[in-house]
Design a protein around this motif. Sequence first.
Motif, PDB file in Angstrom:
ATOM      1  N   GLU A   1       7.087   0.612 -11.963  1.00  0.00           N
ATOM      2  CA  GLU A   1       6.796   0.515 -10.532  1.00  0.00           C
ATOM      3  C   GLU A   1       7.095  -0.906 -10.057  1.00  0.00           C
ATOM      4  OE1 GLU A   1       2.716   0.510  -8.157  1.00  0.00           O
ATOM      5  OE2 GLU A   1       3.207   2.523  -8.929  1.00  0.00           O
ATOM      6  N   ARG A   2       7.736  -1.009  -8.896  1.00  0.00           N
ATOM      7  CA  ARG A   2       8.093  -2.314  -8.357  1.00  0.00           C
ATOM      8  C   ARG A   2       7.851  -2.350  -6.845  1.00  0.00           C
ATOM      9  NH1 ARG A   2       7.696  -4.111 -12.676  1.00  0.00           N
ATOM     10  NH2 ARG A   2       9.280  -5.077 -14.006  1.00  0.00           N
ATOM     11  N   PRO A   3       7.469  -3.513  -6.303  1.00  0.00           N
ATOM     12  CA  PRO A   3       7.424  -3.679  -4.850  1.00  0.00           C
ATOM     13  C   PRO A   3       8.843  -3.876  -4.328  1.00  0.00           C
ATOM     14  CG  PRO A   3       6.893  -5.760  -5.895  1.00  0.00           C
ATOM     15  CD  PRO A   3       7.079  -4.760  -7.009  1.00  0.00           C
TER      16      PRO A   3
ATOM     17  N   GLN B   1       0.821  -1.217   0.000  1.00  0.00           N
ATOM     18  CA  GLN B   1       0.000   0.000   0.000  1.00  0.00           C
ATOM     19  C   GLN B   1       0.851   1.262   0.000  1.00  0.00           C
ATOM     20  OE1 GLN B   1      -2.761  -0.189   3.282  1.00  0.00           O
ATOM     21  NE2 GLN B   1      -4.203  -1.475   2.135  1.00  0.00           N
ATOM     22  N   GLU B   2       1.962   1.250   0.747  1.00  0.00           N
ATOM     23  CA  GLU B   2       2.750   2.479   0.851  1.00  0.00           C
ATOM     24  C   GLU B   2       3.380   2.827  -0.493  1.00  0.00           C
ATOM     25  OE1 GLU B   2       6.140   4.682   3.592  1.00  0.00           O
ATOM     26  OE2 GLU B   2       5.533   2.639   4.058  1.00  0.00           O
ATOM     27  N   ASP B   3       3.271   4.092  -0.870  1.00  0.00           N
ATOM     28  CA  ASP B   3       3.741   4.559  -2.173  1.00  0.00           C
ATOM     29  C   ASP B   3       4.962   5.467  -1.995  1.00  0.00           C
ATOM     30  OD1 ASP B   3       4.137   5.519  -4.686  1.00  0.00           O
ATOM     31  OD2 ASP B   3       2.106   6.284  -4.981  1.00  0.00           O
ATOM     32  N   LEU B   4       6.125   5.003  -2.472  1.00  0.00           N
ATOM     33  CA  LEU B   4       7.349   5.814  -2.435  1.00  0.00           C
ATOM     34  C   LEU B   4       7.843   6.115  -3.849  1.00  0.00           C
ATOM     35  CD1 LEU B   4       9.345   4.123   0.498  1.00  0.00           C
ATOM     36  CD2 LEU B   4       7.976   6.220   0.566  1.00  0.00           C
ATOM     37  N   THR B   5       6.934   6.085  -4.822  1.00  0.00           N
ATOM     38  CA  THR B   5       7.344   6.297  -6.209  1.00  0.00           C
ATOM     39  C   THR B   5       7.771   7.742  -6.476  1.00  0.00           C
ATOM     40  OG1 THR B   5       5.035   6.650  -6.863  1.00  0.00           O
ATOM     41  CG2 THR B   5       5.928   4.419  -7.116  1.00  0.00           C
ATOM     42  N   HIS B   6       7.496   8.645  -5.535  1.00  0.00           N
ATOM     43  CA  HIS B   6       7.923  10.030  -5.714  1.00  0.00           C
ATOM     44  C   HIS B   6       9.406  10.218  -5.444  1.00  0.00           C
ATOM     45  CE1 HIS B   6       7.040   9.537  -1.438  1.00  0.00           C
ATOM     46  NE2 HIS B   6       7.845  10.562  -1.206  1.00  0.00           N
ATOM     47  N   LEU B   7      10.056   9.247  -4.774  1.00  0.00           N
ATOM     48  CA  LEU B   7      11.482   9.354  -4.487  1.00  0.00           C
ATOM     49  C   LEU B   7      12.295   8.999  -5.729  1.00  0.00           C
ATOM     50  CD1 LEU B   7      11.652   7.694  -0.944  1.00  0.00           C
ATOM     51  CD2 LEU B   7      11.523  10.129  -1.519  1.00  0.00           C
TER      52      LEU B   7
ATOM     53  N   ARG C   1       7.747  -2.707   3.550  1.00  0.00           N
ATOM     54  CA  ARG C   1       7.411  -2.923   2.148  1.00  0.00           C
ATOM     55  C   ARG C   1       6.751  -1.659   1.585  1.00  0.00           C
ATOM     56  NH1 ARG C   1       6.238  -8.979   3.124  1.00  0.00           N
ATOM     57  NH2 ARG C   1       7.314  -9.991   1.368  1.00  0.00           N
ATOM     58  N   ALA C   2       7.106  -1.342   0.334  1.00  0.00           N
ATOM     59  CA  ALA C   2       6.521  -0.165  -0.317  1.00  0.00           C
ATOM     60  C   ALA C   2       6.674  -0.290  -1.829  1.00  0.00           C
ATOM     61  CB  ALA C   2       7.198   1.112   0.179  1.00  0.00           C
ATOM     62  N   ARG C   3       5.949   0.545  -2.553  1.00  0.00           N
ATOM     63  CA  ARG C   3       6.102   0.634  -3.995  1.00  0.00           C
ATOM     64  C   ARG C   3       7.128   1.715  -4.308  1.00  0.00           C
ATOM     65  NH1 ARG C   3       0.746   1.423  -3.362  1.00  0.00           N
ATOM     66  NH2 ARG C   3       0.680   3.310  -4.654  1.00  0.00           N
ATOM     67  N   MET C   4       7.973   1.447  -5.305  1.00  0.00           N
ATOM     68  CA  MET C   4       8.997   2.419  -5.693  1.00  0.00           C
ATOM     69  C   MET C   4       9.193   2.362  -7.201  1.00  0.00           C
ATOM     70  SD  MET C   4      11.640   0.286  -6.680  1.00  0.00           S
ATOM     71  CE  MET C   4      13.051   1.387  -6.702  1.00  0.00           C
ATOM     72  N   ARG C   5       9.939   3.330  -7.733  1.00  0.00           N
ATOM     73  CA  ARG C   5      10.249   3.342  -9.161  1.00  0.00           C
ATOM     74  C   ARG C   5      11.660   3.894  -9.340  1.00  0.00           C
ATOM     75  NH1 ARG C   5       6.476   6.341 -10.823  1.00  0.00           N
ATOM     76  NH2 ARG C   5       5.006   4.765 -11.611  1.00  0.00           N
TER      77      ARG C   5
ATOM     78  N   TRP D   1      17.465   6.142   1.504  1.00  0.00           N
ATOM     79  CA  TRP D   1      16.495   5.085   1.254  1.00  0.00           C
ATOM     80  C   TRP D   1      17.179   4.048   0.375  1.00  0.00           C
ATOM     81  CZ3 TRP D   1      14.990  10.136   1.698  1.00  0.00           C
ATOM     82  CH2 TRP D   1      13.886  10.417   2.528  1.00  0.00           C
ATOM     83  N   TYR D   2      17.085   2.804   0.780  1.00  0.00           N
ATOM     84  CA  TYR D   2      17.728   1.717   0.035  1.00  0.00           C
ATOM     85  C   TYR D   2      16.673   0.653  -0.217  1.00  0.00           C
ATOM     86  CZ  TYR D   2      21.931  -0.935  -1.343  1.00  0.00           C
ATOM     87  OH  TYR D   2      22.902  -1.604  -2.040  1.00  0.00           O
ATOM     88  N   ALA D   3      16.271   0.528  -1.463  1.00  0.00           N
ATOM     89  CA  ALA D   3      15.201  -0.404  -1.839  1.00  0.00           C
ATOM     90  C   ALA D   3      15.814  -1.725  -2.288  1.00  0.00           C
ATOM     91  CB  ALA D   3      14.359   0.185  -2.965  1.00  0.00           C
ATOM     92  N   ILE D   4      15.281  -2.830  -1.751  1.00  0.00           N
ATOM     93  CA  ILE D   4      15.746  -4.169  -2.085  1.00  0.00           C
ATOM     94  C   ILE D   4      14.585  -4.937  -2.717  1.00  0.00           C
ATOM     95  CG2 ILE D   4      16.850  -6.263  -1.232  1.00  0.00           C
ATOM     96  CD1 ILE D   4      18.509  -3.717  -0.808  1.00  0.00           C
ATOM     97  N   ALA D   5      14.861  -5.656  -3.790  1.00  0.00           N
ATOM     98  CA  ALA D   5      13.827  -6.368  -4.535  1.00  0.00           C
ATOM     99  C   ALA D   5      12.983  -7.259  -3.621  1.00  0.00           C
ATOM    100  CB  ALA D   5      14.465  -7.214  -5.629  1.00  0.00           C
ATOM    101  N   ASP D   6      11.674  -7.183  -3.786  1.00  0.00           N
ATOM    102  CA  ASP D   6      10.726  -7.928  -2.945  1.00  0.00           C
ATOM    103  C   ASP D   6      10.526  -9.343  -3.495  1.00  0.00           C
ATOM    104  OD1 ASP D   6       8.752  -8.854  -1.282  1.00  0.00           O
ATOM    105  OD2 ASP D   6       7.278  -7.307  -1.786  1.00  0.00           O
ATOM    106  N   VAL D   7      11.576 -10.159  -3.407  1.00  0.00           N
ATOM    107  CA  VAL D   7      11.483 -11.541  -3.874  1.00  0.00           C
ATOM    108  C   VAL D   7      10.483 -12.355  -3.061  1.00  0.00           C
ATOM    109  CG1 VAL D   7      12.792 -13.661  -4.271  1.00  0.00           C
ATOM    110  CG2 VAL D   7      13.825 -11.444  -4.803  1.00  0.00           C
TER     111      VAL D   7
END
Length: 511
Positions: free
Chosen positions: A141-143, A53-59, A164-168, A88-94
Amino acid sequence: MPSNQLDTRNGESQDLLAAALSALREELGIVDSFPADVLAEAEQSIEAHVSPQEDLTHLTFLTIDPPESTDLDQALFMERRGSGYRVWYAIADVPGFVEPGGAGDAESRRRGQTVYAPDGRALLYPACISDAAASLLPGVERPAFVWEFALASDASVDSVTVRRARMRSRIQLTYQQVEDILQGTAPHGFPGLPGILSLLREIGTKRVEQEIRRGGSSLNLPRQEIFHDGRQFAIQTEPSLASEDWNAQISLMTGMAAGRMMIDGGIGILRTMPGPDDAALARFRHQARILGTPWPKELSYGAFLRTLDTASPRQLALMHAAAFLFRGAEYTAFDGEVPDDIEQSAIAAPYAHTTAPLRRLVDRFVLVICEALSGGREVPHWVRDALPTLNGLMNASNQTASRMESGALEAVRAAVLSSRVGEEFEAVVLQGSPRSNGSEPKQRPSGTVQLFDPPVEAPCDGELVAGATVRVTLVEADVEHRRVRFEMRPAAGRPARHSGDADAESPARAG
């Protein structure tokens, strides 16, 4: 050492090499394809996936990887926070694409990790997951599991959360592109990108200083990699770039945060490694003195390694000697009582593998543990049940990957040199010949050398002294059996030596 690429122009050698690599895969039990039920389950998981649900696609996230990479595990974004920083460090949501207890879960445990070979990869997960749905590719967009760090002005960690969040990701960069953008010799990609990369350099440099202060060490040896362009194979040797070090520091910071989070939570799996013993350190200090670069007493081990210049033959040999002190790494799992030995000595802190879940099995479990602990929830039972098995699974896959890497490199070296048997080359001795103590059976002395041109590392017979520059003759290049061997033939019948080197390899005199 400058970049240098070698081509195997001999068609017969190419055919022998392809056969040798195929035989190596068969020998190690490496399989590229996935069972039908694993592929079907992967496609179903992608169709049924529900994004966070959380949206971090603006980063403004970006990725930094080797050229042509498609399995992108990490993306970063950073900005200033008063006198400090926020990362912010995004790691693939395997975990979001792998059903616990399902066919894909079982297959990933059998494989353990992605195994890379010159002629292709044996993936940990099907490509529809690792190269597509879970990969942090640019523009989509990716989780993700997003780690958020608040850093002080010296880049030490004030606080950390993971959820967990959505990012791009906005752009996919190579390490060389990072260097070029910062030097102003390449297009910046989009407004604000040079500023983010400047922060990466600033934070990465401060994290290196943190590493040195806590007694950690990094071994930044030149990379030797094999490439295949669809027609022929090549070996390329390149020095490590500063941008690789900065990026690695963000990954290390995340792994350290994961380790501390699991220790505080009383459950997890750490990557541990004992420190070198006094005898090994004394031997290394002796080698440093003999090779003309004494280790100052006021410098820590890690700080000393960062002073070495791998363009110098003697210092390159010393860096290779240092690699022998990085031994005994294990995975240490616990659920309840925290073990006594929790430190990874090269990092000089507790540490966990958590930033490469597309390519390494254990990271999937660490991510789920840390996200649960950060959110104040119970760790899922399927993770707890797996913990006791992960050390064995990862050790087995590490051995397979290591044998694949070394075997492939040996085969390609042989192919590269197959038409040059009998030629003489200039080389530097990386590992000298061990000295007999008189009680052991007499064996032919040998060591390891690296040629200056082409940049090939290989065994060599003869009385060799680490750091010496020698002339060697290629006496064997067997592609089928993946074997290359050189021989040193000193003109005067004596080995090349540096003044005072007589006992350079003698453990008995190393302390």
